[in-house]
Design an enzyme around this catalytic site. Structure first.
Site, PDB file in Angstrom:
ATOM      1  N   HIS A  33       0.824  -1.206   0.000  1.00 50.96           N
ATOM      2  CA  HIS A  33       0.000   0.000   0.000  1.00 50.96           C
ATOM      3  C   HIS A  33       0.868   1.271   0.000  1.00 50.96           C
ATOM      4  CE1 HIS A  33      -3.324   2.350   2.383  1.00 50.96           C
ATOM      5  NE2 HIS A  33      -3.172   2.802   1.153  1.00 50.96           N
TER       6      HIS A  33
ATOM      7  N   GLU B 220       2.470   1.718  -3.302  1.00 54.31           N
ATOM      8  CA  GLU B 220       1.527   2.261  -4.285  1.00 54.31           C
ATOM      9  C   GLU B 220       1.459   3.784  -4.183  1.00 54.31           C
ATOM     10  OE1 GLU B 220      -2.282   3.928  -4.056  1.00 54.31           O
ATOM     11  OE2 GLU B 220      -2.717   1.899  -3.321  1.00 54.31           O
ATOM     12  N   HIS B 221       1.484   4.321  -2.965  1.00 50.63           N
ATOM     13  CA  HIS B 221       1.507   5.775  -2.792  1.00 50.63           C
ATOM     14  C   HIS B 221       2.826   6.377  -3.280  1.00 50.63           C
ATOM     15  CE1 HIS B 221      -1.872   6.887   0.149  1.00 50.63           C
ATOM     16  NE2 HIS B 221      -2.070   5.608  -0.111  1.00 50.63           N
TER      17      HIS B 221
ATOM     18  N   GLU C 296       4.580   9.676   2.736  1.00 49.19           N
ATOM     19  CA  GLU C 296       3.434   8.836   2.417  1.00 49.19           C
ATOM     20  C   GLU C 296       3.279   7.675   3.390  1.00 49.19           C
ATOM     21  OE1 GLU C 296       1.111   9.406   0.058  1.00 49.19           O
ATOM     22  OE2 GLU C 296       2.157  11.307  -0.297  1.00 49.19           O
TER      23      GLU C 296
ATOM     24  N   GLU D 200      -4.221   7.021   7.348  1.00 50.56           N
ATOM     25  CA  GLU D 200      -5.309   6.433   6.573  1.00 50.56           C
ATOM     26  C   GLU D 200      -5.766   5.136   7.257  1.00 50.56           C
ATOM     27  OE1 GLU D 200      -4.251   5.634   2.476  1.00 50.56           O
ATOM     28  OE2 GLU D 200      -5.982   4.330   2.192  1.00 50.56           O
TER      29      GLU D 200
HETATM   30 ZN   LIG Z   1      -3.936   4.656   0.439  1.00 42.95          ZN
END
Ligand SMILES: [Zn+2]
Length: 1033
Positions: free
Chosen positions: A123, A126-127, A199, A224
């Site tokens: 994850h 991906e950022h 991130e 998040e």
């Molecule tokens: Zn995310």
């Protein structure tokens, strides 16, 4: 729309789409990169015409195209496309191309990325991949491209076992621009340490202005995931995977567990990229009317020629099957709005076969739907009507988003002493179904649904098809097989006719004889949030224990380095961009004819609807008695679900499924485009059906209008409890919407009504109703509303269909209108002279959440006003060029920005925000920034482009004319608005900022979430969120 997607819940709760569509009704909860700033839906392409000339013969097996070889090609007439599956010889990369006469072209690359731990590596990668690459070494190419493009979709998604980078656009130059940026990002990212820290995760002084302040964890994904795990429903749904498939990648948290994320290192992130982001592990996808050859050539020259085939160990192995069921009990967050003694969730989840074979996948979808979906489903009677819980447990139904199917069924909001009874009921229901099977008519209804969805045109077909295919293709299934809907349905029918007990046997195999199942009980724990905080502090203490002065100094320097990076004005000139001149000068006009049938206005929209007819109607609620008004949403919820005419609610539901795509009823309140005090309020009806069923569809509406059955208290209780529980559950994920609604309600009469109907006030209105012992008084209210609303006197209608079908459809509509009662005079547009604005109001609505949602709302003029266009551009400018940086990058919130909302309201907002009152200071600073003109013409152009992504987004044939029907904005007005947008200047932006946003006393502010002890002292009214508005009803 692939059948798989239609029948499953895919992509399921385990997927993280990293641009969360926070204003979205997209029925999926992947982790998205960031909250999308506008619009409620994935946009959509115009109707695809059947390909005149199938391409299949152009792509024979083994044909070589550049470095690629055709593995298979297939014309699929029911989807009007030709599919070509290829492999790149030198690297082993796969490419699937769907040629279809649709201008909304899609491109995506996906990698199989099974994580082995819960650090969130997939994850966070991906950022971080989207933070700058070899050819585009700017800090944030992805976010910058959002403003330099007319894309209809841009996102990045992390699932449990794949990561995907998709986009779509109607503009060919834009397609090439995005393709360059996406491919360079995925294969050649810079993955700088500073981006990882922003991130992912970092350790730095809590307060950067005070270097001596205690160290704290910060990072976008870290926050998040804290947000995700503060929602009981998310916790529960994700744990099902973890416990049912514990041995491999599904046993860990792919999004990242906030307590594991701090263990991830930058080196691990980089090696994960090296291991998996390789062509030998890649699947490329293209869709639309652009030629395949161009895509392949581009991939070859920019990406693939730099790589060689490598063995990549990314396979996900099937879970070893158990011989004994298992049971787990976990603790979850307390829901402040649900009754304290009924907060347990319980379910049984079964591991089903692999999703790789298209027929198996279809059968699983059918069986799951038959078991749980609609009032005729056996679990509906056994569980929902038992009264033991408010609704199915999170995850109920089939999840076919991972290698093996997961079927879950259970209840939420149950009392602890009832859990055992619920589990026994689940087992007994399975026994019963194995003995008795399913009603043949229900199977037919599902097949009808498939037929209808093949014809129903959406504007996101290419994307939805990709999402539907991904879970099987990711595990090397033949993707083309899953697209051959007619063949799958034929095989299914054949299996049914060979063995009348086919489906019962499936239930026996999947459930009764299947020992691989988990009973999962989640109990609320008042200390849940506290304990998480406690664990985070412990972890922090461990990680900081050995830190000496030198390390501390380094952390401070790193923090300053990041801050400096964030404050730099990026030079984005290296990125490709569209120009304002790339925006189409005008849009195609909608073919609308307005007529009257007796006294009812009807809007006839001729469109290429592909054998489907769409009906919509608005019934005014203006004359409804004041006391009944708060009950309108509940009435909408139940109107088509209680039975009508000769049919009880089960039979009605069956008839609706057999003949239509559903009958929808919803409440509506909106100002007119011309005014901010006049507005329209009412109930919207909507339905669609195959052309052959138009008569039957209006027959159903006629039964509901004339002979709605409002007697069954048990069914009523189910619907009321479901509605209340759904709204309560939505609060933790959509706090920003509730905060904005609350602010807006103080400034505009229509927004005031929307707050009453769909805001926090409605939640607090419904809760006591849902918990009341005697529901008869509430059902009486439903009867009064039905008597008042279900007449034709207050109605206006619209029909979307092909010119050839229009006359027949109008006849059927006319017959319906004649057959229903007409008691009243039509009066649509109203004003509310008694409405008092409450400018300056600042309210802190407290809830026990880990994060905040902020909203600050200013009154501005209506759509027709000359300043409206400038305000719309201003919203994008403030979001992209100021607030994104302040609220997301620096503040650590998942999202935040400004937007011009309907009704002449300008909203600032933040989403899943670790900061509280400071965010309001950022809102104020953004106003100063704009008033000082601290931006250039390129910034203005970019803001315009991003506004036009919304303004010019494609409209499906069934939705053509909707804007005119609902908001009275016709093509001429809309074109004028487009021209005003194009003409907006920097000077105008400075001027409107000063004119409308400078005076803070005009604004209304709302802070929703964790209690902030300083709020009261700083002049905020502090209210417990669970009580607000209840007394006003
Ligand atoms: Zn995310």
């Amino acid at each position: 729309m692939s059948v798989m997607r239609m029948l499953g819940r895919a992509p399921a709760s385990s997927i993280l789409q990293c641009r969360t569509q926070i204003f979205s009704s997209l029925n999926q909860r992947p982790y998205v990169l960031f909250p999308s700033h506008h619009s409620s839906q994935i946009p959509s392409p115009p109707a695809a015409k059947p390909a005149a000339d199938p391409l299949q013969h152009d792509y024979p097996v083994d044909r070589r195209i550049g470095g690629f070889t055709v593995l298979r090609s297939q014309s699929i007439p029911e989807l009007a496309l030709t599919a070509v599956h290829l492999e790149h010889s030198a690297t082993g990369a796969q490419h699937l191309h769907l040629a279809r006469a649709d201008r909304n072209n899609v491109f995506a690359v996906a990698f199989r990325t099974p994580p082995r731990d819960s650090t969130g590596v997939a994850h966070i990668l991906e950022h971080t991949v989207l933070c700058g690459s070899r050819r585009f070494p700017v800090r944030d190419p992805f976010f910058n491209m959002l403003n330099r493009s007319l894309s209809t979709f841009m996102n990045a998604l992390t699932s449990s076992d794949w990561t995907m980078y998709p986009f779509s656009t109607l503009n060919r130059k834009d397609f090439q621009n995005l393709l360059s940026v996406y491919m360079d990002a995925a294969f050649f990212p810079n993955l700088r340490n500073v981006d990882f820290r922003q991130e992912g995760i970092r350790l730095e002084p809590a307060d950067l202005t005070d270097p001596a302040s205690a160290l704290a964890f910060k990072g976008v994904v870290f926050n998040e995931m804290k947000g995700v795990f503060s929602n009981a429903e998310n916790v529960y749904a994700r744990r099902i995977h973890n416990y049912l498939l514990p041995s491999g990648t599904y046993g860990v948290e792919s999004g990242g567990d906030p307590l594991d994320i701090p263990s991830l290192t930058w080196e691990q992130l980089r090696s994960f990229h090296k291991a998996y982001y390789h062509p030998s592990n890649a699947r490329f996808y293209s869709y639309g009317d652009m030629p395949l050859e161009g895509h392949l050539d581009f991939l070859e020259t920019t990406v693939l020629k730099h790589f060689h085939k490598e063995p990549i160990d990314s396979q996900v192995k099937p879970e070893p099957r158990w011989t004994q069921p298992r049971e787990f009990t976990i603790a979850g967050p307390v829901n402040p709005l649900a009754p304290a003694d009924k907060q347990v969730t319980v379910s049984v989840s079964y591991l089903w076969p692999e999703v790789l074979n298209a027929l198996d996948n279809f059968c699983m979808g059918v069986v799951a739907k038959l078991l749980v979906s609609g009032p005729k489903a056996p679990f509906y009677a056994a569980l929902l009507q038992s009264g033991l819980g408010s609704d199915y447990s999170p995850g109920t139904g089939l999840d076919n988003s991972i290698r093996e199917g997961v079927f879950s069924v259970g209840l939420k909001n149950v009392a602890e002493q009832d859990t055992q009874q619920i589990v026994s009921t689940i087992r007994a229901t399975i026994d019963h179904v194995v003995k008795t099977g399913f009603d043949a008519e229900r199977v037919e209804a599902i097949i009808h649904e498939v037929e209808l969805y093949l014809r129903h045109q959406t504007t996101s077909f290419g994307l939805h098809t990709l999402f539907g295919l991904m879970s099987s293709w990711n595990h090397d299934a033949d993707p083309i097989q899953h697209l051959q809907v007619n063949q799958i349905v034929d095989q299914f029918r054949q299996a049914m006719s060979n063995d009348p007990e086919f489906l019962q046997k499936k239930v026996k195999e999947y459930l009764l004889d299947n020992a691989h199942n988990v009973t999962l009980v989640m109990k609320p724990d008042t200390a849940y949030e506290e304990q998480l905080k406690e664990k985070e502090s412990q972890l922090l203490a461990e990680k900081t224990a050995g830190i000496d002065a030198a390390t501390r100094q380094r952390l401070l320097e790193e923090a300053r380095e990041l801050e400096e990076e964030q404050n730099k004005k990026p030079d984005v000139s290296v990125l490709p961009t569209l120009k304002i001149s790339d925006i189409e000068s005008s849009l195609p006009r909608v073919n609308i004819k307005e007529i009257n049938y007796e006294n009812t206005p009807i809007m006839c929209v001729s469109a290429p609807t592909n054998g489907v007819t769409y009906f919509r109607s608005l019934i005014s609620t203006e004359a409804l008695h004041e006391e009944l008004r708060p009950y309108v949403p509940l009435f909408c919820q139940i109107a088509t679900k209680m039975g009508a005419g000769e049919m009880d609610y089960r039979q009605l539901s069956q008839a609706i499924e057999l003949k239509t795509g559903g009958l929808a009823v919803s409440e509506h309140a909106s100002h007119l485009f011309s005014s901010t005090d006049k507005y329209e309020q009412g109930v919207l009806l909507g339905s669609f059906c195959l052309d052959r069923n138009i008569g039957a569809m209006f027959g159903l509406w006629k039964d509901i209008f004339n002979r709605i059955r409002l007697q069954d208290l048990q069914q009523f209780a189910v619907l009321l409890k479901q509605m209340s529980a759904d709204m309560i559950a939505s609060l933790a994920d959509s706090g920003h919407s509730y905060a904005m609604s609350y602010s807006a309600s103080q400034l505009r009469p229509a927004a005031r009504l929307r707050e009453e109907w769909s805001g926090l006030q409605q939640i607090n209105f419904l809760r006591p109703l849902a918990e009341a012992g005697d529901l008869r008084p509430t059902l009486d209210k439903m009867r009064l509303i039905a008597k008042h609303l279900l007449t034709n006197g207050r109605m206006r209608c619209s029909l979307n269909t092909t010119p050839a079908t229009m006359k027949g459809a109008l006849d059927e509509l006319g017959e319906f209108l004649s057959a229903v009662e007409d008691n009243y005079e039509l009066q649509h547009v109203v004003s509310d002279p008694g409405f008092q604005k409450r400018s300056g109001q600042r309210t802190h609505l407290t809830f026990p959440f880990a994060v905040h949602y902020a909203s600050r709302c200013f009154p501005v003029p209506a759509f027709v006003h000359a300043d409206y266009a400038a305000l719309r551009v201003l919203g994008r400018l403030l979001s992209a060029k100021f607030l994104h940086k302040e609220i997301r990058e620096k503040g650590g919130a998942y999202g935040g920005g400004a937007r011009l909302a309907q009704d002449g309201l300008f909203n600032f907002y933040s989403y899943r925000d670790p900061k509280s009152l400071e965010t309001f200071e950022a809102f104020e600073r953004s106003v100063e920034w704009a008033m000082n003109g601290s931006f250039g013409t390129q910034d203005v152009d970019e803001a315009k482009l991003s506004v036009f992504q919304e303004v010019d987004k494609p409209v499906s044939p069934g939705d053509e004319g909707r804007r005119q029907f609902i908001y009275a904005v016709d093509d001429d007005l809309y074109q004028r608005h487009r021209e005003q947008l194009l003409a907006v200047t920097k000077e105008q932006l400075v001027e409107v900022t000063g004119k409308y946003l400078a005076d803070g006393e005009k604004a209304v502010s709302t802070l929703l979430g964790a209690a902030d002890a300083e709020a009261a002292g700083r002049g905020w009214t502090v209210v417990a969120g669970g009580e607000e508005g209840a007394e006003k009803m």
